[in-house]
Write an enzyme that holds these catalytic residues in place. Structure first.
Site, PDB file in Angstrom:
ATOM      1  N   TYR A  87     -27.662 -15.378  -4.169  1.00 25.79           N
ATOM      2  CA  TYR A  87     -27.940 -16.796  -4.365  1.00 25.79           C
ATOM      3  C   TYR A  87     -28.988 -16.973  -5.466  1.00 25.79           C
ATOM      4  O   TYR A  87     -28.901 -17.907  -6.261  1.00 25.79           O
ATOM      5  CB  TYR A  87     -28.415 -17.428  -3.048  1.00 25.79           C
ATOM      6  CG  TYR A  87     -27.323 -17.501  -2.006  1.00 25.79           C
ATOM      7  CD1 TYR A  87     -26.438 -18.577  -1.975  1.00 25.79           C
ATOM      8  CD2 TYR A  87     -27.145 -16.490  -1.070  1.00 25.79           C
ATOM      9  CE1 TYR A  87     -25.432 -18.634  -1.040  1.00 25.79           C
ATOM     10  CE2 TYR A  87     -26.139 -16.543  -0.130  1.00 25.79           C
ATOM     11  CZ  TYR A  87     -25.273 -17.617  -0.118  1.00 25.79           C
ATOM     12  OH  TYR A  87     -24.266 -17.659   0.816  1.00 25.79           O
ATOM     13  N   ASN A 108     -18.596 -26.780  -1.439  1.00 24.41           N
ATOM     14  CA  ASN A 108     -17.553 -26.346  -2.359  1.00 24.41           C
ATOM     15  C   ASN A 108     -16.177 -26.899  -1.945  1.00 24.41           C
ATOM     16  O   ASN A 108     -15.682 -26.565  -0.880  1.00 24.41           O
ATOM     17  CB  ASN A 108     -17.531 -24.808  -2.357  1.00 24.41           C
ATOM     18  CG  ASN A 108     -16.535 -24.249  -3.343  1.00 24.41           C
ATOM     19  OD1 ASN A 108     -15.879 -24.991  -4.051  1.00 24.41           O
ATOM     20  ND2 ASN A 108     -16.434 -22.937  -3.368  1.00 24.41           N
ATOM     21  N   CYS A 116     -16.791 -18.548  -3.950  1.00 20.26           N
ATOM     22  CA  CYS A 116     -18.083 -18.618  -3.280  1.00 20.26           C
ATOM     23  C   CYS A 116     -18.257 -17.464  -2.304  1.00 20.26           C
ATOM     24  O   CYS A 116     -19.358 -17.158  -1.896  1.00 20.26           O
ATOM     25  CB  CYS A 116     -18.231 -19.952  -2.566  1.00 20.26           C
ATOM     26  SG  CYS A 116     -16.882 -20.298  -1.450  1.00 20.26           S
ATOM     27  N   HIS A 117     -17.136 -16.776  -1.976  1.00 15.01           N
ATOM     28  CA  HIS A 117     -17.268 -15.626  -1.086  1.00 15.01           C
ATOM     29  C   HIS A 117     -17.930 -14.456  -1.803  1.00 15.01           C
ATOM     30  O   HIS A 117     -18.346 -13.495  -1.180  1.00 15.01           O
ATOM     31  CB  HIS A 117     -15.894 -15.217  -0.562  1.00 15.01           C
ATOM     32  CG  HIS A 117     -14.899 -14.945  -1.642  1.00 15.01           C
ATOM     33  ND1 HIS A 117     -14.219 -15.959  -2.304  1.00 15.01           N
ATOM     34  CD2 HIS A 117     -14.486 -13.792  -2.214  1.00 15.01           C
ATOM     35  CE1 HIS A 117     -13.427 -15.410  -3.219  1.00 15.01           C
ATOM     36  NE2 HIS A 117     -13.565 -14.109  -3.191  1.00 15.01           N
ATOM     37  N   GLU A 142     -10.482  -7.981  -1.990  1.00 17.00           N
ATOM     38  CA  GLU A 142     -10.751  -7.713  -3.403  1.00 17.00           C
ATOM     39  C   GLU A 142     -11.157  -6.259  -3.615  1.00 17.00           C
ATOM     40  O   GLU A 142     -10.750  -5.634  -4.594  1.00 17.00           O
ATOM     41  CB  GLU A 142     -11.843  -8.663  -3.914  1.00 17.00           C
ATOM     42  CG  GLU A 142     -11.411 -10.125  -3.817  1.00 17.00           C
ATOM     43  CD  GLU A 142     -12.323 -11.063  -4.595  1.00 17.00           C
ATOM     44  OE1 GLU A 142     -13.398 -10.620  -5.034  1.00 17.00           O
ATOM     45  OE2 GLU A 142     -11.954 -12.240  -4.761  1.00 17.00           O
TER      46      GLU A 142
END
Length: 160
Positions: A87, A108, A116-117, A142
Site C-alpha cells: 500500500y 474499486n 487490486c489483489h 497468477e
DNA sequence: TCTGTTATTGCGC
DNA sequence: GCGCAATAACAGA
C-alpha cells in the site's frame, strides 16, 4: 449507452461483469455467491482460467480521467502480472497517503482489471472485499501461470 | 459542511 | 506480538 451483464464462475464465487461492448469498457465487476452463468467478454473468462494476462481490448471505467481515485487506480493497473506492491508503494507512486489507498481499493469498481489483489500489506496479505480468499486465489492463479510459463521457457531454451 | 468509513503503518511497551 | 494514534479522501446526510 448499451450495457451488457454476464456471470461466470471463479472457484466458489461467481464474477458478475457489467460492460459496454461498443466502448470496450468494463463498468463494474462484483463477486456474488450465486447466479446463473451467462456470457461475459472472452477476455474475462480467459483471464480467470489463466489463459490471458490482460483484459485486452477491454479497459476499466476507473481509468478515465476525472474518476475518483484515478491516480491510485492508474498506479495499481501498472503492476505487472504476478507481482505485488505494498500500500505504501502505491501511495508513493500516486502521490497520496497509504491509508487513502486502502479506501480506493475498497471502492474499486472493477477488481481484476484494476488488479487490486496485487496490492498487499507490508506485514501480510492485507484485506480484500468481499472475501480474502478471492485475493489468495487470484494471486495463486497468477503465480501458477507464471511458473508454467517459465517452465516452458526453460524447456524451449534447452532445445536451443 | 460535517461525520463516518477505510483492503495501513509504525511506534511504544 | 498487541494496542493505538496518525491521517487522506470520498460518500452520504
Amino acid at each position: 449507452m448499451d450495457i451488457s451483464t454476464g456471470i461466470c464462475r471463479f472457484g466458489l464465487w461467481r464474477v458478475r461483469v457489467e460492460w459496454s461492448e461498443e466502448a470496450h469498457l468494463i463498468h463494474r465487476i462484483s463477486f456474488v455467491r450465486s447466479g446463473d452463468d451467462s456470457p461475459v467478454p472472452q477476455a474475462v473468462s480467459r483471464y480467470l482460467s489463466g489463459k490471458a494476462e490482460s483484459f485486452d481490448p477491454y479497459g476499466s471505467i476507473a481509468l478515465s480521467r476525472g474518476y475518483p481515485f484515478y491516480d491510485i487506480y492508474k498506479a495499481v493497473s501498472e503492476i505487472p502480472y504476478g507481482e505485488v506492491r505494498t500500500y505504501s508503494e502505491i501511495a508513493e507512486a500516486s502521490g497520496t497517503h497509504h491509508r487513502t489507498v486502502g479506501v480506493a481499493m475498497r471502492r474499486n469498481p472493477t477488481p481484476l482489471i484494476i488488479p487490486c489483489h496485487r496490492v498487499v500489506s507490508k506485514t501480510g496479505l492485507g484485506g480484500y472485499s468481499p472475501d480474502i480468499s478471492i485475493k489468495k486465489d487470484l494471486l495463486n492463479l497468477e503465480k501458477k501461470v507464471l511458473r508454467k510459463k517459465s517452465r516452458s521457457a526453460n524447456a524451449a531454451s534447452d532445445e536451443e
